[in-house]
Design an enzyme around this catalytic site. Structure first.
Site, mmCIF file in Angstrom:
data_model
loop_
_atom_site.group_PDB
_atom_site.id
_atom_site.type_symbol
_atom_site.label_atom_id
_atom_site.label_comp_id
_atom_site.label_asym_id
_atom_site.label_seq_id
_atom_site.Cartn_x
_atom_site.Cartn_y
_atom_site.Cartn_z
ATOM 1 N N SER A 131 -51.548 -3.341 30.639
ATOM 2 C CA SER A 131 -51.395 -4.584 29.897
ATOM 3 C C SER A 131 -52.736 -5.233 29.586
ATOM 4 O O SER A 131 -53.703 -5.102 30.351
ATOM 5 C CB SER A 131 -50.546 -5.568 30.707
ATOM 6 N N TYR A 155 -51.962 -7.777 23.150
ATOM 7 C CA TYR A 155 -51.584 -9.035 22.508
ATOM 8 C C TYR A 155 -52.636 -9.325 21.440
ATOM 9 O O TYR A 155 -53.838 -9.138 21.686
ATOM 10 C CB TYR A 155 -51.585 -10.194 23.500
ATOM 11 N N THR A 181 -47.445 -6.006 21.366
ATOM 12 C CA THR A 181 -46.334 -6.871 21.771
ATOM 13 C C THR A 181 -46.212 -8.017 20.771
ATOM 14 O O THR A 181 -47.181 -8.738 20.517
ATOM 15 C CB THR A 181 -46.562 -7.421 23.186
ATOM 16 N N LYS A 271 -43.640 -3.498 20.438
ATOM 17 C CA LYS A 271 -42.765 -3.889 21.550
ATOM 18 C C LYS A 271 -42.273 -5.315 21.354
ATOM 19 O O LYS A 271 -43.070 -6.224 21.094
ATOM 20 C CB LYS A 271 -43.526 -3.780 22.870
ATOM 21 N N HIS A 295 -38.884 -8.757 26.428
ATOM 22 C CA HIS A 295 -39.935 -9.061 27.408
ATOM 23 C C HIS A 295 -39.363 -9.306 28.801
ATOM 24 O O HIS A 295 -39.838 -10.145 29.562
ATOM 25 C CB HIS A 295 -40.716 -10.300 26.953
#
Length: 404
Positions: A131, A155, A181, A271, A295
């Site tokens: 992540s 992100y 995401t 995602k 999420h």
């Protein structure tokens, strides 16, 4: 009355491992068992960060309830001596039909963190995603598990240059795919974190000191191992919501996706998709895969359960991109249900995080072993020998939901 000699033949006490980690992992037979061990061994604010979801937590609850409502319809007399759990993901074989989803602040949950998870993924032959908010750098994770299939979750930052640098670093370290995401333009309201006053790293308030008093091993490990660093920054002091609102860009649009598609020439996944129109749009713009997800229930409360959205997304995408699903998957039967309804593979997060908190790398391996045993048993009882043999008829969803 039985004689002592007769009783001795019946008394066969179970021999448990002397090592305390092995002992507590051996007695965990399900992911829920690992969750209970994790709860006992981890300070409340940290456990709640993993375990909780947004607002009333109905998104997570409904996702799990839908899996529980699936009705299995087995076939018999099918010769299931040998079953194959492998699937093809992005053109390569994955030995299991589940992958490790990206999770933030993983070394906060247990000091071994992302490297422990990646090593298990490397060992069992499945992809692992790091992540943007992971607590291990892109480079350190690559060094910890050099032959693992590594994906990077991104992100889009307000500072576009920072995101570009992360993608370039992932490319230099041989990461296989980038996962954008798109369901997190602002931080969801995670009430457990707000009420616990969780900061990253956890600060010694009166409440956290009290929690630490009953979890001394966690605090000792936290204070005597490497300070928390991040995939995306060197350090942060503040709450999770403050960090997310600091970096997330609420102007996120298809223009940002197109920018990333030009920047990254490898497999690009999206995602956080729940609608057929959104899935069709991102594939039209060049996405190689779609993760049907909300999420883990941590963003929008009362969102559609991903398993329910999966068939509509598959219909919209067709064979132009791979479709995965996450959220609410707590046992092998859940994996089977998702695969039966067309998922290419599933992503798990809480399941392996409970294992990590329960016993570090050995706990993550225990979570994999539990899911693998459940998968094999369920497949054999359903009368199927491979994931390709599964159909929606094997795992019926409630009629009133599918008719919406």
């Amino acid at each position: 009355m039985p004689r002592p000699s007769e009783l001795r033949q019946l008394l066969k006490p179970r021999r448990l491992p002397l090592n305390p980690v092995e002992r507590r992992l051996t007695t965990a037979l399900t992911i829920e068992d690992l969750r209970m061990v994790a709860r006992r061994r981890t300070p409340r604010p940290v456990f709640d960060y993993t375990d909780g979801a947004a607002e009333t937590e109905s998104s997570l609850r409904r996702a799990r309830e839908l899996y529980a409502a699936v009705e299995f319809r087995p076939n018999v007399l099918r010769d299931v001596e040998h079953v194959d759990l492998g699937v093809d993901v992005l053109g390569r074989r994955s030995e299991l039909p589940f992958m490790f989803a990206p999770t933030g602040f993983t070394r906060m949950m247990q000091h071994e963190g992302e490297p422990a998870v990646a090593r298990v993924a490397e060992r069992v032959g499945i992809p692992h995603s790091l992540s943007t908010l992971g607590t291990t750098s892109i480079e350190d994770l690559a060094a910890a598990a050099p032959s693992a299939r590594k994906w990077f979750q991104l992100y889009v930052w307000k500072d576009r240059g920072a995101g570009k640098e992360l993608v370039q670093r992932a490319k230099e370290q041989g990461y296989e795919a980038v996962m954008l995401t798109v369901d997190s333009v602002v931080a969801g309201l995670r009430l457990r974190d707000a009420r616990n006053g969780l900061t990253v790293p956890p600060s010694l308030t009166l409440k956290t000191f009290a929690a630490g008093a009953i979890h001394p091993n966690w605090w000792i490990n936290m204070l005597t191992t490497e300070p928390l660093t991040f995939a995306s920054m060197s350090r942060w002091q503040g709450t999770v919501a403050e960090l997310m609102d600091e970096i997330l860009d609420p102007s996120l649009s298809m223009e940002h996706f197109d920018w990333l598609r030009e920047l990254w020439d490898g497999p690009l996944l999206v995602k956080g998709v729940l609608s057929a129109d959104d899935a069709r749009a991102v594939v039209d713009h060049g996405a190689d895969g779609v993760i049907v997800s909300h999420h883990g229930g941590r963003q929008l409360d009362r969102a559609t359960p991903p398993l329910l959205a999966l068939p509509r997304v598959l219909e919209a995408v067709g064979d132009r991109a791979e479709v995965y699903v996450d959220t609410g998957i707590m046992n092998g039967g859940d994996v089977i249900a998702a695969m039966a309804h067309g998922a290419k593979a599933v992503m798990v997060a809480r399941a392996y995080l409970y294992g990590l908190m329960a016993g570090g790398e050995r706990g993550v391996q225990r979570a994999v072993d539990i899911l693998t045993a459940e998968l094999k048993r369920t497949m054999r009882l359903l009368g199927v020998r491979s994931m390709a043999e599964l159909t929606p008829e094997h795992a019926k969803l409630p009629h009133e939901l599918t008719e919406r």
